[in-house]
Design an enzyme around this catalytic site. Sequence first.
Site, PDB file in Angstrom:
ATOM      1  CD1 TRP B 318      -2.967   1.457   0.772  1.00  0.00           C
ATOM      2  CD2 TRP B 318      -1.434   2.451   2.060  1.00  0.00           C
ATOM      3  NE1 TRP B 318      -3.433   2.709   1.083  1.00  0.00           N
ATOM      4  CE2 TRP B 318      -2.518   3.350   1.872  1.00  0.00           C
ATOM      5  CE3 TRP B 318      -0.358   2.866   2.840  1.00  0.00           C
ATOM      6  CZ2 TRP B 318      -2.541   4.623   2.438  1.00  0.00           C
ATOM      7  CZ3 TRP B 318      -0.385   4.130   3.398  1.00  0.00           C
ATOM      8  CH2 TRP B 318      -1.461   4.991   3.204  1.00  0.00           C
ATOM      9  CG  HIS B 319       3.339   2.354   3.250  1.00  0.00           C
ATOM     10  ND1 HIS B 319       2.677   1.359   3.926  1.00  0.00           N
ATOM     11  CD2 HIS B 319       3.275   3.449   4.045  1.00  0.00           C
ATOM     12  CE1 HIS B 319       2.245   1.825   5.078  1.00  0.00           C
ATOM     13  NE2 HIS B 319       2.591   3.091   5.181  1.00  0.00           N
ATOM     14  N   GLY B 320       3.712   1.679  -1.425  1.00  0.00           N
ATOM     15  CA  GLY B 320       4.337   1.979  -2.711  1.00  0.00           C
ATOM     16  C   GLY B 320       4.711   0.729  -3.460  1.00  0.00           C
TER      17      GLY B 320
END
Lengths: 435, 468
Positions: B318-320
């Site tokens: 989700w963060h990247g």
Amino acid sequence: MKHKIRFIASVVCVVALLVTGIFVMLFSRKQSTPSEKENRMLQGFPRLSAGTLFSGEFSKQFDDFLSDNFTGRDAMVDAAEGTLKLFDAVKGDEAFEKKARQMEQDLAREGAAGEESEGSQEGEVFEEDSVVLSASEIPIDSRKSYQWYVKTDGTLSLKYEYLKTNVDTYAETLRLLKSCLPADGVIDFVQVPLAQQANRWRDQQDIYSGWGSSMEMMLTQSLGGAANINVYSAWNLLAPYVCSEPPMFYFTDHHWSAEAAYIVASAMLEDQGLPVIPYDEYSYKSITSSAVDEKGRRDVFNVLYPLTPVHSYVVSGGKEHEIGLMAYDVATYTSFMNGSREPWRRITTQAGTGRRALVICDSFGNAFTPYLLAYYDEVHMCDFRYGYYDHTAAGGYIKDNIARYGIDDVYIIISSANDLRKDNSIKYLRKYLGF
Amino acid sequence: MVFSSLTFLLYFFPVVLALYFVRSGIRWRNGVLLAASLFFYAWGEPTWILAMLASALINYFCALAMQGKKGAARKTWLWIGAGSALGLLFVFKYLSFFVNAFLGIFSSAVRIPVLELPIGISFYTFQILTYTVDVYRGKQKPQPSFARLLLYVSCFPQLIAGPIVRYGDISKEIASRSVSPDDFSAGMKRFLVGLGKKVLVANVCAEIMNKLPLAGAASLSLGGAWYAAAIYTLQLYFDFSGYSDMAIGLGRMFGFHYKENFDHPYWSASVREFWRRWHISLGSFFREYVYIPLGGNREGKGRTIRNTLIVWGLTGLWHGANWTFILWGLYYGALLTIDLIGGRKLTKALPGAVSRVLTLALVMVGWVIFYYPTIGQAFSHLGAMFGFGQGLMDENALGVIRTYSILPVIYFLVSLPTGEWLKTLTARMNLSPRVGEIAGALVMLALAAYSVIFIEGLSSNPFIYFQF
């Protein structure tokens, strides 16, 4: 209401912010103006059009405009830095100073310095006419070199002095940089005067008849004959043209002109045995500045069209983002190379020479770099000024990227604003190189 | 637009407040807030606002279409709505990553370009999902007004970097809300505290980070590597929690009560506790919408471990779209698995101070993985932290440490629950409430003034969580 005072303070805050906003909008300069302190153009009020609005350019430039034109900006910078200094355990950058002192002591021990050692410090700026020498005296000694004007009465008026310790430190940095290049790789270095320095002579020819600098001579001596590191004197190369047409330096801006950059680039390329492309063989877009100087003069920015198709990218955070090579619709120095871009710029060409160059520069590199495009398959650029080079975003220190991209030759183009008296050249260049 | 920009502080914020309070009806106020939110987003993302509008519109119709339907038909609308929102997120954020990774397996030189990521897409996608899934589950009624749903999705205080607000938490306030003077001043205070965290602390930490040698430098020493990890640990907390404070404060000034997103995470005695205190809204989203639907911890230890690793792999992703984020997520998955199979007993047996220091060290290791774009760089830095670097201390790092040794200590103390300790202390001193009130007001004014000075005086940095 439980918290009446806090509520009043909240309303005061909101009103104060709005009043400040109105004040900034009313009293800020709407036109782009040069900042000598920061060696860049401050953002003017952005042009509003459907294009700038939907590209996001307007919003970005508006943010920059507010920041650049904020009332009391310099005082706020000082206040922020002063506040942080309150918490400094020791004076900043001690490590660099220690390194410079160590180097100087080593030289003194070896007898190379041969003079009493001093701490590394910024060179003196002379008051006008405070030191007058006869033109026959070359202003250089074992500890200092100088920049000067030649006056019409034959005397020299010293402007800046460069300490040998700083010049030696810089020479050491150049040698370290050379060690990262292939054996036949070349480093060409030039320090360029600011427009204000040139136009002072051009506009007061009844007082001044020339200029010079002995720093380049001292740097050459400090390099001790290191192979393939060449030092050029912009003072000497440009002197014959400073008072003639076209102007070598701009009037509404502190940068050198495309013509001046061409003269220096040609000298460097010629020394490498490369065929120099005549200035007129390039096609240019001539852009007249919207700004005028106090004498009512406008500048003409001759922004060249490259001879082969090129692609220009900003490299940041492991990603490449393509941007225009030049900003042909901008009537400022920013038109050259589309302005300084952080942290790393890569331009690919179809020159087919099999060689790659890196230009380490401040904004003066932007007028210079276009003249390298016909000679290299790739030309890279990075800005060595403090705060400009983020090694994480750039994918490593400069020496890492030299290896990654297979750089053959390096050009160092600095202005007097970042010369060998300044931290940018003495401390940060070496830091960003990764040594 | 960024909260810590002059454009926001000098124009957008006071003008929107003035317009908002000029009339009292909910239609007017929602209208002002919606228009302001769309302008706020379009200021930085004039093109990609369309992606947000499209995602919200599709889910609006899908939720309405679920009404009166059961079983497969209802589920179909859920899949269309959730699939479109997640599909958009996938295309922008993950498609090039997975395709290029796949091509890389076959040593192909072909690469598809990485798309420009619309700001806040990860946050607003999750908010849209909570709406559609909660309507599907029957927990919420579909919102009949698209404008109100769009206001929920795009409300500018939490639009770009959270907290992830669940539809159920503010659905009533979208329909009816009021702002008392105390709400207004409490919101303002919270906003200024957040602004101070970002501008006076996180930006200064960013300046320090820029001066430090990091992975790839010729001289990354043990001391320098730990110092850099500590500074980044502080920067990340103050940057993100500062943004959350500003969002919560702004929300309160406009009558919304968002849930807390941080609770002094560096005062945790275990990794599990850390994640109950850090980015609470994200943890709660994954627990509610992924972990529990997967079976949670109700189907034996093996399933629990599997579910934990899935959730943490997704949290990292989700963060990247980057291997370091996936590794970072799995690192926490592994730590929590260890905690599950016996580590918890060990942690409880340790003295409180030791377990807190140990937890902080583990979190710092995690942030090092999180910081770097490549696993190689992260391991190079971690290697230096564990003695495989260039000696104990390098000259460059020492120069920075000697310059910045007092501020990080102050910052660290501020990151702990010192405010609450101070409150307890002052309560014992029996000070007049008026003294506290005046002192609080002065601190607010000073924070506002100093924040503007630091915004102008230091080179600003975008919020780290904007990239997610």
